[in-house]
Structures are given as structure tokens and as C-alpha cells.
Enzyme design. Structure first.
Site, PDB file in Angstrom:
ATOM      1  N   ARG A 192      12.264   1.663   4.489  1.00  0.00           N
ATOM      2  CA  ARG A 192      12.798   2.274   3.262  1.00  0.00           C
ATOM      3  C   ARG A 192      14.255   2.663   3.471  1.00  0.00           C
ATOM      4  NH1 ARG A 192       7.577   5.430   3.465  1.00  0.00           N
ATOM      5  NH2 ARG A 192       6.155   4.195   2.195  1.00  0.00           N
TER       6      ARG A 192
ATOM      7  N   CYS B 291       1.925  -6.962   5.025  1.00  0.00           N
ATOM      8  CA  CYS B 291       1.211  -5.996   5.871  1.00  0.00           C
ATOM      9  C   CYS B 291      -0.120  -6.585   6.330  1.00  0.00           C
ATOM     10  CB  CYS B 291       1.007  -4.678   5.138  1.00  0.00           C
ATOM     11  SG  CYS B 291      -0.013  -4.833   3.673  1.00  0.00           S
TER      12      CYS B 291
ATOM     13  N   ASP C 126       4.206  -1.334 -10.772  1.00  0.00           N
ATOM     14  CA  ASP C 126       2.905  -1.262 -10.090  1.00  0.00           C
ATOM     15  C   ASP C 126       1.815  -1.390 -11.150  1.00  0.00           C
ATOM     16  OD1 ASP C 126       2.140  -0.051  -7.062  1.00  0.00           O
ATOM     17  OD2 ASP C 126       0.532   0.070  -8.536  1.00  0.00           O
TER      18      ASP C 126
ATOM     19  N   ASP D  16       6.705  -5.341  -1.654  1.00  0.00           N
ATOM     20  CA  ASP D  16       5.843  -4.719  -0.638  1.00  0.00           C
ATOM     21  C   ASP D  16       4.396  -4.768  -1.125  1.00  0.00           C
ATOM     22  OD1 ASP D  16       4.906  -3.297   1.540  1.00  0.00           O
ATOM     23  OD2 ASP D  16       5.403  -1.341   0.684  1.00  0.00           O
TER      24      ASP D  16
ATOM     25  N   PHE E 268       5.480  -3.499  -6.485  1.00  0.00           N
ATOM     26  CA  PHE E 268       4.375  -2.859  -5.766  1.00  0.00           C
ATOM     27  C   PHE E 268       4.848  -1.479  -5.285  1.00  0.00           C
ATOM     28  CE2 PHE E 268       4.273  -7.481  -4.996  1.00  0.00           C
ATOM     29  CZ  PHE E 268       3.050  -7.826  -5.554  1.00  0.00           C
TER      30      PHE E 268
HETATM   31  N1  SAH Z   1       5.720   0.123  -1.508  1.00  0.00           N
HETATM   32  C1  SAH Z   1       4.750   1.194  -1.450  1.00  0.00           C
HETATM   33  C2  SAH Z   1       3.398   0.740  -0.954  1.00  0.00           C
HETATM   34  C3  SAH Z   1       2.801  -0.399  -1.737  1.00  0.00           C
HETATM   35  S1  SAH Z   1       1.093  -0.483  -1.609  1.00  0.00           S
HETATM   36  C4  SAH Z   1       5.300   2.339  -0.629  1.00  0.00           C
HETATM   37  O1  SAH Z   1       6.424   2.258  -0.130  1.00  0.00           O
HETATM   38  O2  SAH Z   1       4.608   3.348  -0.462  1.00  0.00           O
HETATM   39  C5  SAH Z   1       0.699  -1.743  -2.704  1.00  0.00           C
HETATM   40  C6  SAH Z   1       0.750  -1.354  -4.175  1.00  0.00           C
HETATM   41  O3  SAH Z   1       0.599  -2.547  -4.914  1.00  0.00           O
HETATM   42  C7  SAH Z   1      -0.330  -0.414  -4.680  1.00  0.00           C
HETATM   43  O4  SAH Z   1       0.274   0.691  -5.292  1.00  0.00           O
HETATM   44  C8  SAH Z   1      -1.103  -1.226  -5.729  1.00  0.00           C
HETATM   45  O5  SAH Z   1      -1.460  -0.449  -6.859  1.00  0.00           O
HETATM   46  C9  SAH Z   1      -0.102  -2.259  -6.123  1.00  0.00           C
HETATM   47  N2  SAH Z   1      -0.601  -3.543  -6.612  1.00  0.00           N
HETATM   48  C10 SAH Z   1      -1.591  -4.306  -6.116  1.00  0.00           C
HETATM   49  N3  SAH Z   1      -1.663  -5.476  -6.770  1.00  0.00           N
HETATM   50  C11 SAH Z   1      -0.683  -5.459  -7.719  1.00  0.00           C
HETATM   51  C12 SAH Z   1      -0.243  -6.387  -8.691  1.00  0.00           C
HETATM   52  N4  SAH Z   1      -0.815  -7.567  -8.826  1.00  0.00           N
HETATM   53  N5  SAH Z   1       0.798  -6.023  -9.463  1.00  0.00           N
HETATM   54  C13 SAH Z   1       1.386  -4.825  -9.328  1.00  0.00           C
HETATM   55  N6  SAH Z   1       1.015  -3.915  -8.410  1.00  0.00           N
HETATM   56  C14 SAH Z   1      -0.012  -4.227  -7.618  1.00  0.00           C
END
Ligand code: SAH
Length: 429
Positions: free
Chosen positions: A245, A373, A283, A333, A261
Site C-alpha cells: 500500500r 494472493c 468492490d 488486488d 477489489f
Molecule cells: N485490497 C484490499 C483487499 C481485497 S480483498 C485491501 O487492501 O484490504 C478482495 C475483495 O474483493 C473483497 O473485498 C471482495 O468483496 C472483493 N471482490 C471479490 N470478487 C469481486 C468482484 N468480482 N468484483 C468486485 N469485488 C470483488
């Protein structure tokens, strides 16, 4: 394999000081080895244990001696009866034993867990000081020599995941050791994870000690983060992306950033704190987006410089591309795409898809911060997928930085599986 009784005198190390007992106390441990359950491996199957890899697969086990229940401690011997290690029995899993110790004299008691947790904590002190952390991973399972045990600390709350039969069995000892190390902390168990099924265990959420608040605030690199320990992802938050980050934010000055995401928007908080012109959080979860807004507020960042879009990233990137939208920086992410080797090809297609569209959406000179991940996704393959995405997007791309998980998510040299988070900072020309 010994079939006699013997007595060992174990010199307890300095951790006894914690117990208020004389630190060099010598205690007597009587081991009835004839009663200790054990397994003998097939010939040639001892190699990984000799390299201190902590897993024994069912297919490696030749003979089993003594009655074993889930989570029981078992001694593992090579086919020539050499003692190899002592672990926990997981009858329902392909990984049938997870090794607790490679030291013959080490008993799996309260002191064992205390020593392991203290050692893990000590290894993190420099990082905690460097990044001003009030939230960090205390124990990273196999990589901290506690297979199946994950412990995160969020201010005065410890959240643990006990994901193996052995970890589950020794819950009381782990809680005891945590209370010794962190007397002021409440303890919540967030073992609501599907992988427990593979160990024959049900998902579980329970308070193990003290009072657990509905919301906790931690700080990393001067950025505050609100999290919901009971319902947040994993143990409540993604601590592993901390360094990334900060790196992503270093490119954000005066930029329009699409944070895909976004979850609770911590990449956005960092980017805005670093002078981003605008950040669009995207998201599927409205709840996560609401928390993202509150996270900007508690950091006294300008919410008017942020958007919160509830959308499917796969679809939204396509739509933006056909609309000809452009951004200066995009963060990808996504959640884990791969759960089994069989799913790897499908995952590659998913990664390629989002990376290709993201590259198309970037201005010349734009920055893509892209992550996987998925532990089952090899780093080289991930780099190749991103390179293929560049070709398909018709863009020339430079890899500027190779990223990984933060140092409180270490990787034991004997356990390469511990390395799961990889990322690239790409410049799209
Ligand atoms: N970048 C974040 C962590 C991401 S975790 C951080 O720094 O904390 C992954 C995220 O992707 C989750 O919040 C989940 O709700 C979202 N997600 C999963 N599939 C998705 C999709 N198809 N479109 C949008 N968001 C999605």
C-alpha cells in the site's frame, strides 16, 4: 523404534521466567515411549522431513503404531527407525501429520506454545517499530513453526485461526500462552474457514478470552484502519498488503487511481494521504465500501476526492474500456482465484482478463499495481500472465517493482508454500 520406557531430564529454557518460576528450573519429564503413538514412513519418504518441511502426506505413511485420534501427538520415524519429528495427527486430511517439532526432547505442552509465540513476537519487533504498527500478524502458522495456527493482533485484540486438527486440539494451551504474552488482550477465534472441513473440523467463531469489541482501530504507517473482527475477511483485515500500500501510494501524487477489489479501502487511504487527486474504490461488497468511506473519515482525508462503486470488477473494467475511460493508476488486488492445482488454468484466464482490461484503461505512463494472493499461482507464471495481458492489450509494459507479503508474514526456508502474495508495479507505455 524404541519400545522401552525411558526418562528424560529436560532443561527448560529462559521462558520459565514468564511463569514466575526460577528461569533455569529443571523439570523432570517422564516419557513412556512405549505408549507414544508413532508412524513409520515408507522408504525414501523421509527426505522432506529431513529438510524440515512440516508436512507428512498420507501416502508417505507405511505403518501406524498405537491408537491415534484427531490432533493427537505422534512421533514420526523413517523406514530405518530414525526418529524424524513429532507432529499432530490429522486423520481426515491428505496432510496426515503436521510437525510441531524436529527436536527429540521437545514436549508439546504449554511451554512449547509459549516459546513458539515468544520467538515469533521477537522476530517482529523491528518491523513493529519501523512501521508504527498496532496491528500485525503475531504467528504465521507453518512459517512460525506452529502448523495450522494463525494469530493476528489488532490493538488489544488477538484474533486466532486454528485450522488443523492439532491446532484445534491444543486450543487451551495456545490461549494460555497468549495470555502470558499479552495479558491485556482479549482473544477471539475466527476459525470460520472452509479448509477446516479438510481436517474434519467444523467452522467456528468464538470468544476465547475477555470482551471483544465490535470494531477495532489499528494503525500502520501512520494510517488508521477500522475493522470488524467478527465479520471482516480472514481475521478481520489484510495485514499482508501493508508495504505494498505504501509503495502503490508513492506513485499516486496528483493521480486518478482506480482501486479495484478495494475491500475497506486501505489502498485508497494511503493514496489520498499521499496526495492522489481522486480514488475510485470498487468492490462487490457495499458493507466493505461503507467501511472504506469511514476509513477515509477517521484519517481526516477528503471524502469528496473518493468514489465508492459497488460493482463486479470483471464487468466494470469491460464497460469502462468500451466507454474509453482512462486512469493514471490502477490497483488490482483480487481475492484468491486458485484453490486447487486443477483450477490454475482458469485462474490464469481470470488474472489475464483483469490485467488486460486494466492496461487498456491506463494513460500512457500509467501505473498498474497488480497482485495475486493465490499460493498455488507460481510467481513466474503470474509474471507471464501479466506479460501476456500486455500483449493482448496492445501495450508495452515495464515491470518496475516486484512485490511480496509484509515481513510479519514470513516464509520459513523449509516451507516455500508460505510464500503466497506476489505483486508487480508495472508502467504501461
Ligand atoms: N485490497 C484490499 C483487499 C481485497 S480483498 C485491501 O487492501 O484490504 C478482495 C475483495 O474483493 C473483497 O473485498 C471482495 O468483496 C472483493 N471482490 C471479490 N470478487 C469481486 C468482484 N468480482 N468484483 C468486485 N469485488 C470483488
Amino acid at each position: 523404534m524404541p519400545s522401552f520406557y525411558f526418562i528424560t531430564v529436560v532443561r527448560k529454557p529462559a521462558f520459565c521466567g514468564h511463569l514466575g518460576i526460577e528461569s533455569r528450573l529443571i523439570s523432570l519429564t517422564i516419557e513412556f515411549n512405549a505408549m507414544t503413538s508413532s508412524v513409520v514412513l515408507h522408504p525414501q519418504r523421509e527426505k522432506s522431513l529431513l529438510r524440515h518441511h512440516p508436512w507428512v502426506f498420507a501416502s508417505a505413511i507405511d505403518k501406524q503404531k498405537g491408537k491415534l485420534r484427531a490432533g493427537d501427538t505422534v512421533d514420526v520415524y523413517a523406514s530405518d527407525n530414525t526418529w524424524l519429528g513429532r507432529g499432530a495427527w490429522s486423520p481426515h486430511s491428505q496432510i496426515q501429520i503436521r510437525i510441531w517439532t524436529f527436536e527429540r526432547d521437545e514436549v508439546i505442552d504449554n511451554g512449547f506454545f509459549l516459546r513458539r509465540i515468544e520467538a515469533a513476537l521477537e522476530g517482529r519487533q523491528a518491523l513493529i517499530a519501523r512501521n508504527g504498527l498496532t496491528g500485525f500478524r503475531v504467528v504465521a502458522a507453518e512459517s512460525d513453526r506452529l502448523p495450522g495456527v494463525t494469530i493476528d493482533k489488532y490493538d488489544n485484540l488477538l484474533v486466532c485461526q486454528l485450522l488443523s486438527a492439532g491446532a484445534d486440539k491444543h486450543r487451551a494451551k495456545i490461549v494460555w500462552a497468549l495470555q502470558k504474552c499479552f495479558p491485556d488482550c482479549a482473544i477471539l477465534e475466527r476459525s470460520d474457514v472452509a479448509v477446516r472441513k479438510k481436517e474434519g473440523l467444523e467452522p467456528l467463531v468464538q470468544v476465547l478470552h475477555g470482551e471483544v469489541a465490535d470494531e477495532v482501530c489499528i494503525e500502520e504507517n501512520g494510517i488508521k484502519v477500522l475493522l470488524d473482527p467478527r465479520r471482516g475477511h480472514k481475521t478481520g483485515f489484510y495485514l499482508d498488503q501493508r508495504d505494498n500500500r505504501a509503495i502503490a501510494a508513492s506513485y499516486a501524487l496528483d493521480k486518478t487511481v482506480l482501486n479495484c477489489f478495494s475491500y475497506t479501502g486501505t489502498f485508497a487511504s494511503y493514496a489520498l494521504a499521499n496526495g492522489a487527486k481522486k480514488v475510485i474504490n470498487m468492490d462487490v461488497s457495499q458493507e466493505a465500501l461503507s467501511m472504506a468511506r469511514r476509513n477515509l473519515e477517521i484519517n481526516q482525508l477528503d471524502v469528496n476526492r473518493a468514489d465508492f462503486i459497488q460493482a463486479d470488477v470483471f464487468q466494470a473494467l469491460r464497460d469502462y474500456s468500451s466507454e474509453g475511460r482512462k486512469f493514471d493508476q490502477i490497483i488490482l488486488d483480487p481475492p484468491k482465484f486458485v484453490d486447487s492445482k486443477a483450477g490454475l488454468n482458469r485462474a490464469c484466464r481470470g488474472y489475464k482478463d483483469i490485467n488486460m482490461y486494466a492496461m487498456q484503461l491506463l494513460e500512457a505512463g500509467g501505473i498498474l499495481c497488480t497482485f495475486s494472493c493465490s499460493g498455488l499461482m507460481p510467481t513466474d507464471l503470474f509474471h507471464k500472465v501479466v506479460a501476456d495481458a500486455a500483449l493482448d492489450a496492445g501495450r508495452q509494459v515495464q515491470f518496475l517493482e516486484r512485490l511480496s507479503q509484509a515481513a510479519d508474514h514470513p516464509v520459513a526456508s523449509s516451507y516455500p508454500e508460505g510464500y503466497y502474495l506476489k505483486g508487480l508495479v508495472c508502467r504501461v507505455l
